[in-house]
Each structure stands twice: as C-alpha cells, then as structure tokens.
Write a protein that holds these residues in place. Sequence first.
Motif, short mmCIF file in Angstrom:
data_model
loop_
_atom_site.label_atom_id
_atom_site.label_comp_id
_atom_site.label_asym_id
_atom_site.label_seq_id
_atom_site.Cartn_x
_atom_site.Cartn_y
_atom_site.Cartn_z
N UNK A 182 0.81 -1.21 0.00
CA UNK A 182 0.00 0.00 0.00
C UNK A 182 0.85 1.26 0.00
N UNK A 183 1.91 1.25 0.80
CA UNK A 183 2.70 2.47 0.96
C UNK A 183 4.18 2.15 0.93
N UNK A 184 4.94 3.07 0.40
CA UNK A 184 6.40 3.01 0.46
C UNK A 184 6.86 4.29 1.15
N UNK A 185 7.69 4.16 2.16
CA UNK A 185 8.13 5.33 2.91
C UNK A 185 9.03 6.20 2.05
N UNK A 186 8.87 7.52 2.13
CA UNK A 186 9.78 8.40 1.40
C UNK A 186 11.16 8.38 2.04
N UNK A 187 12.15 8.80 1.28
CA UNK A 187 13.51 8.89 1.82
C UNK A 187 14.49 8.06 1.03
N UNK A 188 15.75 8.38 1.20
CA UNK A 188 16.84 7.76 0.46
C UNK A 188 17.01 6.28 0.85
N UNK A 189 17.11 5.40 -0.14
CA UNK A 189 17.35 3.98 0.10
C UNK A 189 18.48 3.52 -0.81
N UNK A 190 19.07 2.38 -0.50
CA UNK A 190 20.10 1.82 -1.37
C UNK A 190 19.46 1.24 -2.62
N UNK A 191 18.34 0.53 -2.45
CA UNK A 191 17.60 -0.03 -3.59
C UNK A 191 16.24 -0.49 -3.06
N UNK A 192 15.30 -0.67 -3.97
CA UNK A 192 13.95 -1.09 -3.60
C UNK A 192 13.86 -2.62 -3.56
N UNK A 193 13.00 -3.13 -2.69
CA UNK A 193 12.79 -4.58 -2.59
C UNK A 193 11.34 -4.96 -2.86
N UNK A 194 10.53 -4.02 -3.31
CA UNK A 194 9.16 -4.28 -3.73
C UNK A 194 8.93 -3.56 -5.06
N UNK A 195 7.91 -3.97 -5.79
CA UNK A 195 7.65 -3.38 -7.11
C UNK A 195 6.92 -2.05 -7.04
N UNK A 196 6.45 -1.66 -5.86
CA UNK A 196 5.82 -0.36 -5.73
C UNK A 196 4.40 -0.46 -5.23
N UNK A 197 3.87 0.63 -4.67
CA UNK A 197 2.50 0.65 -4.16
C UNK A 197 1.49 0.23 -5.22
N UNK A 198 0.50 -0.55 -4.77
CA UNK A 198 -0.53 -1.03 -5.66
C UNK A 198 -0.18 -2.31 -6.39
N UNK A 199 1.07 -2.74 -6.30
CA UNK A 199 1.52 -3.97 -6.96
C UNK A 199 1.61 -5.10 -5.93
#
Length: 320
Positions: A285-302
């Motif tokens: 549902x939500x991805x927290x804002x802010x700097x990350x090294x890389x994403x581990x989910x495909x994004x909100x709604x997916x």
Amino acid sequence: MSDAAVLEWLLAGDPAIRWQVQRDLLDAPEPQWRAERAKVEAEGWGARLLALEDDDGQWAGGAFVPSGFDWSDWERDGQPWTATSHVLSQLREFGLDPASERAQRAVKLVGRNARWEHEGQRFWEGEVEECINGRTVADGAYFGLDMSPLADRLVGERLGDGGWNCERERGSVRSSFATTINVLEGLLEHERATGGTPETVAARRTGEEFLLERGLFRRLSTGAPADERFLSFVHPNRWHYDVLRALDHFRAAGALTGASPDPRLGEALDHLRRRRSDDGTWPLDRRLPGRVWFEVDDGPGRPSRWVTLRALRVLRWAER
C-alpha cells in the motif's frame, strides 16, 4: 493464482524470501531452509547490501543518518534509510546468518567505530529514543551480542499504560503504537536469544496487552482508528507501525512461547483476510519516502512478496 501458484511466485523471489517460505509456509526440513538462508550472504539483496558496507563497518558513514546529511533535507525528501542502523535491521529481516563470518565482522566493526549522532554514544549501548533502542536490541540480539543492559533499560522506561513512547524524555506519558512495536520486537529477539528475564518477559507482555486492548489499531478512549495508515501495509516498515507488522509479532511470539492467538486479534485478522487480492497475493500500500540503497518491492498497488509472505504465515498460525 491458486495457493500453489502463489507459493511458486514467492519461491521465484530473492533468497531472503525463499528461505522464509520454506521454513514458515512449507515446513521444509531445517537443513533445506538453512541452505537457502546461507545464500542471503552471497546472492540478491543481502549480498547487495553487504557490498555497500564501508571499510569501518558502517553504512553511509553514519549510525542513524548518512555522514554529512543535511537535516533540512529530511523535511523535503523524507528520512534517509541508508545508514548503519537501518541496514542492520534490513539484514536481520533478510535473515543473514548471524554466525557467518561476514555478519560477525560487521557487528564487531560497528561496535568499534559507529557512534550515535545524538551524543556520540557507542552503537550497541543505544541512544535515548526507545524506538531506536528497541531496534538496536533486536539487531544486537539477533547477531549474537549481549543486549541485556539495553533491554533492562527499556523495561525501566515503560510507561504506566504498559507500552513505550520515544517522546517520553520530552514529557509524553502515553504510549505510542510505533514505539511499542519496536520495543516489543527487540524484547522478543532478546528473549529468543537468551530466554529473557522475568522482568523483560513481563514487560513484553504488558506491551502486547497495550496493543491487544486497542485491537491493534483503535483508540482506547473512542474506539476510532488511531491512524488510518495503520490499516495499510507498508514495507520496509523501518520504525513505522501497521497491523500486519503487529500481527507478525504476535505470530513470532506464539512460535517462541507456544501461545495461541488472542481473540482480540480477530478484527485485525479479518481486515488482513479482506485485503487479499483476487489473485491470492497482497499488495504493497505504501512506500516510505527517503533515500534507500535499492527497492525490494515493485511499488504501491503492486503485489508484494514481502507483504504476502507475512500475511500468509500470520494466517497459517492464526488458523491452525
């Protein structure tokens, strides 16, 4: 997707997902899931994070925020998640083998070199916020350190309603959902590693009671949701709270202690069931804002493998 297809989809993910599916959903023999877990160090997300470690054992040159971080950027871009404390928590979630040479090297270097930005406290001694210290206890205990002094300190910082609030030092007398879940996870990891003490076990139980009395998301005073965001699923949680994170804590506590699901989890469990998509997965549902090294989910709604893994193992525990 059928249930079998959902499991196949999960098993097509990163080793950090696969070994937990094998252990928690498929009841695979321990040698099998441990062999899969060992891949976290050398493959996928775990290997990527380890490759980003600084020579002194830290990440991004800082304990809580990156070296040289401009605090004004927090308001504009959100809290950064690349520094040491957040990476260690993520490696714990991935399941990096705590006994591995790479894990032990990092833990020792962090203890030697990392200092909290608050007042330069040594990393494994914690700083002043219960939210941060709860996660520090969890990380340290997971990686084999004696976190008893910091766990005992958290016991002494419990508020009258049974939970914790990182605003306590600024006068708060009411516990918060977010701080409480961070401390509970720390106390549970300490208990898993050491057996705990009567005081730490009692504190864990009063913190859990704080959440249970509120159905995991309601205000005790009015019964209204304390925060509508508690009912949406966020990953990685970092320090943030949602009902799935709380349910997964109660599952983990039940697995350790043999406790059955409390009936007061019922409303949160019903919400979890309703949120399942037609294809058998659960969305992010939500991805927290802010700097990350890389994403581990495909994004909100997916569809999210992390959310789906956690949801399925919670329901498997609750419905046994």
